[in-house]
Design a protein around this motif. Structure first.
Motif, short mmCIF file in Angstrom:
data_model
loop_
_atom_site.label_atom_id
_atom_site.label_comp_id
_atom_site.label_asym_id
_atom_site.label_seq_id
_atom_site.Cartn_x
_atom_site.Cartn_y
_atom_site.Cartn_z
N GLY A 131 54.29 57.17 20.15
CA GLY A 131 53.11 56.61 19.50
C GLY A 131 53.24 56.70 17.99
O GLY A 131 54.30 57.04 17.46
N GLN A 132 52.14 56.39 17.32
CA GLN A 132 52.09 56.48 15.86
C GLN A 132 50.76 57.08 15.44
O GLN A 132 49.77 56.98 16.17
N ALA A 133 50.76 57.72 14.27
CA ALA A 133 49.54 58.29 13.72
C ALA A 133 49.73 58.43 12.21
O ALA A 133 50.87 58.41 11.72
N THR A 134 48.63 58.58 11.50
CA THR A 134 48.77 58.86 10.08
C THR A 134 49.29 60.29 9.91
O THR A 134 49.14 61.13 10.80
N ARG A 135 49.85 60.54 8.77
CA ARG A 135 50.36 61.88 8.47
C ARG A 135 49.22 62.90 8.53
O ARG A 135 49.38 64.00 9.04
N GLY A 136 48.06 62.53 8.00
CA GLY A 136 46.90 63.43 8.03
C GLY A 136 46.48 63.77 9.45
O GLY A 136 46.20 64.93 9.76
N GLU A 137 46.45 62.76 10.32
CA GLU A 137 46.10 63.00 11.72
C GLU A 137 47.17 63.84 12.42
O GLU A 137 46.85 64.77 13.18
N ALA A 138 48.43 63.53 12.17
CA ALA A 138 49.52 64.29 12.78
C ALA A 138 49.43 65.76 12.38
O ALA A 138 49.60 66.66 13.22
N THR A 139 49.13 66.02 11.11
CA THR A 139 49.01 67.40 10.62
C THR A 139 47.79 68.08 11.25
O THR A 139 47.89 69.20 11.76
N ALA A 140 46.65 67.40 11.22
CA ALA A 140 45.41 67.99 11.73
C ALA A 140 45.48 68.28 13.23
O ALA A 140 44.96 69.31 13.68
N ARG A 141 46.13 67.42 13.98
CA ARG A 141 46.18 67.56 15.44
C ARG A 141 47.47 68.22 15.93
O ARG A 141 47.64 68.41 17.14
N GLY A 142 48.37 68.56 15.02
CA GLY A 142 49.63 69.20 15.42
C GLY A 142 50.52 68.29 16.23
O GLY A 142 51.23 68.75 17.13
N LEU A 143 50.52 66.98 15.91
CA LEU A 143 51.35 66.03 16.64
C LEU A 143 52.80 66.11 16.17
O LEU A 143 53.07 66.17 14.97
N ARG A 144 53.71 66.10 17.11
CA ARG A 144 55.14 66.22 16.79
C ARG A 144 55.62 64.92 16.15
O ARG A 144 55.38 63.83 16.66
N HIS A 145 56.32 65.06 15.02
CA HIS A 145 56.88 63.91 14.31
C HIS A 145 58.28 64.27 13.81
O HIS A 145 58.88 65.21 14.32
N ARG A 146 58.79 63.52 12.85
CA ARG A 146 60.16 63.71 12.38
C ARG A 146 60.17 64.09 10.91
O ARG A 146 59.40 63.55 10.12
N CYS A 147 61.11 64.98 10.55
CA CYS A 147 61.29 65.42 9.15
C CYS A 147 62.77 65.51 8.84
O CYS A 147 63.59 65.66 9.73
N VAL A 148 63.07 65.43 7.54
CA VAL A 148 64.43 65.63 7.06
C VAL A 148 64.45 66.78 6.06
O VAL A 148 63.49 66.98 5.31
N PHE A 149 65.52 67.54 6.08
CA PHE A 149 65.76 68.65 5.16
C PHE A 149 67.12 68.40 4.51
O PHE A 149 68.11 68.26 5.22
N ILE A 150 67.15 68.34 3.19
CA ILE A 150 68.40 68.07 2.49
C ILE A 150 68.71 69.22 1.55
O ILE A 150 67.92 69.53 0.65
N GLU A 151 69.85 69.87 1.78
CA GLU A 151 70.32 70.89 0.85
C GLU A 151 71.02 70.15 -0.28
O GLU A 151 72.03 69.48 -0.07
N ALA A 152 70.46 70.25 -1.49
CA ALA A 152 71.03 69.58 -2.65
C ALA A 152 71.70 70.62 -3.54
O ALA A 152 71.09 71.61 -3.93
N ARG A 153 72.98 70.38 -3.83
CA ARG A 153 73.74 71.28 -4.71
C ARG A 153 74.20 70.50 -5.94
O ARG A 153 74.50 69.32 -5.85
N ASP A 154 74.26 71.21 -7.06
CA ASP A 154 74.74 70.58 -8.30
C ASP A 154 76.26 70.60 -8.34
O ASP A 154 76.92 71.07 -7.40
#
Length: 175
Positions: free
Chosen positions: A19-42
Motif C-alpha cells: 500500500g501507500q501512505a504519507t510519511r506522517g501517517e506511516a510514522t504515526a501508525r508505525g507502518l513499515r516502509h523503506r529507508c536508505v543509510f549511506i556511509e559517506a567518507r571524505d
C-alpha cells in the motif's frame, strides 16, 4: 509539500509493497516502509557525522553517522540513496553509492526495510540546513570514542554495528 506529506510505499515483512501512505501517517501508525543509510567518507577516509535538526519528524537533535532517509513511493533504493546523499551533503555529481546489505529495522515505534550503502565524497560539502544542524568528518577511532557520549539515532547505531560486524567478518575471512 512538507516531509510529513511525502508519499511512501508501505511494505510487508518481505519488503513487498502492500500500500501507500504519507510519511506522517506511516510514522504515526508505525507502518513499515523503506529507508536508505549511506556511509559517506571524505578523500581521507573520515566518516561524515552530523546532528539532526530539532524539528525532524523522527529522532530530532540526535547524532547520526549516516546520511539517508525514506524511499519515496515508486522510487528504487539506489535512486533514493543517490538523491538523499546529494541532498543531505549539499553536493551534486556524487558517484552512485555502492550497495552493501539490507536488513529489517524494528523497534517499539518504528519498522523499515533498510538498505545500507557507502560512498566517497571528495567534493566540499554544504549540508542541507533543514536536515543537519551540525557536521564534521571523524576518523573511525574518533567516532568510536563518541559512541557512548552522544545521543545517536537508534536505527543508525544499529546499522553502524551491523556494518562493523560485516567488515570484521570480511577481514577475518582474509586471514
Amino acid at each position: 509539500m512538507t516531509p510529513a506529506d511525502e508519499i511512501l510505499d508501505i511494505v510487508d515483512e518481505n519488503d513487498e509493497v502492500v500500500g501507500q501512505a504519507t510519511r506522517g501517517e506511516a510514522t504515526a501508525r508505525g507502518l513499515r516502509h523503506r529507508c536508505v543509510f549511506i556511509e559517506a567518507r571524505d578523500a581521507g577516509g573520515r566518516i561524515f557525522v552530523h546532528r539532526r535538526t530539532a524539528d525532524k519528524l523522527v529522532f530530532p537533535s540526535h547524532y547520526d553517522m549516516f546520511v539517508g532517509g525514506v524511499v519515496g513511493a515508486g522510487e528504487s533504493y539506489d535512486d533514493a540513496a543517490l538523491r538523499e546523499a546529494e541532498e543531505e551533503l549539499g553536493v551534486s555529481g556524487l558517484p552512485r553509492p555502492e550497495p552493501l546489505f539490507t536488513f529489517l529495522y524494528t523497534s517499539a515505534e518504528h519498522s523499515w526495510w533498510s538498505y545500507v550503502y557507502r560512498v566517497r565524497c571528495e567534493l566540499p560539502v554544504r549540508p542541507q540546513a533543514e536536515e543537519i544542524a551540525w557536521h564534521t568528518f571523524l576518523t573511525d577511532a574518533e567516532l568510536e570514542r563518541r559512541l557512548g557520549d552522544w545521543t545517536w539515532v537508534p536505527d543508525g547505531l544499529e546499522t553502524y554495528h551491523r556494518l562493523r560486524a560485516m567488515r570484521a567478518g570480511e577481514s577475518g575471512s582474509a586471514t
